[in-house]
Design a protein around this motif. Structure first.
Motif, PDB file in Angstrom:
ATOM      1  N   CYS A  47       0.839  -1.210   0.000  1.00 24.49           N
ATOM      2  CA  CYS A  47       0.000   0.000   0.000  1.00 24.49           C
ATOM      3  C   CYS A  47       0.873   1.260   0.000  1.00 24.49           C
ATOM      4  O   CYS A  47       0.587   2.199  -0.737  1.00 24.49           O
ATOM      5  N   HIS A  48       1.929   1.261   0.795  1.00 18.57           N
ATOM      6  CA  HIS A  48       2.833   2.420   0.830  1.00 18.57           C
ATOM      7  C   HIS A  48       3.507   2.631  -0.520  1.00 18.57           C
ATOM      8  O   HIS A  48       3.669   3.774  -0.964  1.00 18.57           O
ATOM      9  N   HIS A  61       1.655   6.739  -6.887  1.00 20.73           N
ATOM     10  CA  HIS A  61       0.544   7.605  -7.298  1.00 20.73           C
ATOM     11  C   HIS A  61       0.775   9.066  -6.915  1.00 20.73           C
ATOM     12  O   HIS A  61       0.104   9.954  -7.455  1.00 20.73           O
ATOM     13  N   SER A  62       1.713   9.343  -6.013  1.00 22.77           N
ATOM     14  CA  SER A  62       1.981  10.730  -5.616  1.00 22.77           C
ATOM     15  C   SER A  62       3.040  11.398  -6.492  1.00 22.77           C
ATOM     16  O   SER A  62       3.305  12.581  -6.343  1.00 22.77           O
ATOM     17  N   ARG A  63       3.650  10.660  -7.404  1.00 25.60           N
ATOM     18  CA  ARG A  63       4.653  11.224  -8.319  1.00 25.60           C
ATOM     19  C   ARG A  63       3.958  12.091  -9.362  1.00 25.60           C
ATOM     20  O   ARG A  63       2.780  11.928  -9.646  1.00 25.60           O
ATOM     21  N   HIS A  64       4.702  13.010  -9.927  1.00 28.92           N
ATOM     22  CA  HIS A  64       4.181  13.861 -11.011  1.00 28.92           C
ATOM     23  C   HIS A  64       5.078  13.691 -12.225  1.00 28.92           C
ATOM     24  O   HIS A  64       6.225  14.118 -12.173  1.00 28.92           O
ATOM     25  N   VAL A  95       0.948   4.241  -2.837  1.00 30.38           N
ATOM     26  CA  VAL A  95       0.760   5.660  -2.499  1.00 30.38           C
ATOM     27  C   VAL A  95       1.935   6.469  -3.052  1.00 30.38           C
ATOM     28  O   VAL A  95       1.745   7.538  -3.629  1.00 30.38           O
ATOM     29  N   TYR A  96       3.150   5.948  -2.889  1.00 28.43           N
ATOM     30  CA  TYR A  96       4.335   6.645  -3.413  1.00 28.43           C
ATOM     31  C   TYR A  96       4.243   6.791  -4.931  1.00 28.43           C
ATOM     32  O   TYR A  96       4.453   7.887  -5.469  1.00 28.43           O
ATOM     33  N   GLN A 125       1.882  10.856 -12.393  1.00 32.37           N
ATOM     34  CA  GLN A 125       1.597   9.662 -11.611  1.00 32.37           C
ATOM     35  C   GLN A 125       2.087   8.415 -12.332  1.00 32.37           C
ATOM     36  O   GLN A 125       2.043   8.322 -13.554  1.00 32.37           O
TER      37      GLN A 125
END
Length: 81
Positions: free
Chosen positions: A39-40, A46-49, A43-44, A51
């Motif tokens: 899960c972590h 999906h938080s990139r730009h 989250v990492y 994504q």
């Protein structure tokens, strides 16, 4: 041709069910830590730009390595997506 990294370990579903490691079921804490780590990682990603989206996340695409066993019977595991 598609070339992929060879990752030692076992599939997540085998780890969760206790298959392939002397027939011992991992502790509940170890299984939860493995799933929480995945899960972590998501989250990492999906938080990139922009994504990063895995696109084919399933237990057969997640390899789990048992790193060490602590005296308290808490297993330290590493999952690689």
């Amino acid at each position: 041709a598609l070339v992929l990294e060879l990752v030692p370990g076992q599939h997540m579903c085998e780890f969760i069910n206790g298959e392939g490691h002397r027939g011992q079921m991992p502790s509940c804490d170890a299984r939860c830590q493995c799933l929480l780590g995945i899960c972590h990682a998501l989250v990492y990603l999906h938080s990139r730009h922009p994504q990063v989206v895995h696109g084919d996340l399933k237990s057969s695409n997640i390899m789990v390595q048992r790193l060490r066993r602590l005296p308290s019977e808490l297993e330290v595991v590493h999952a690689k997506l």
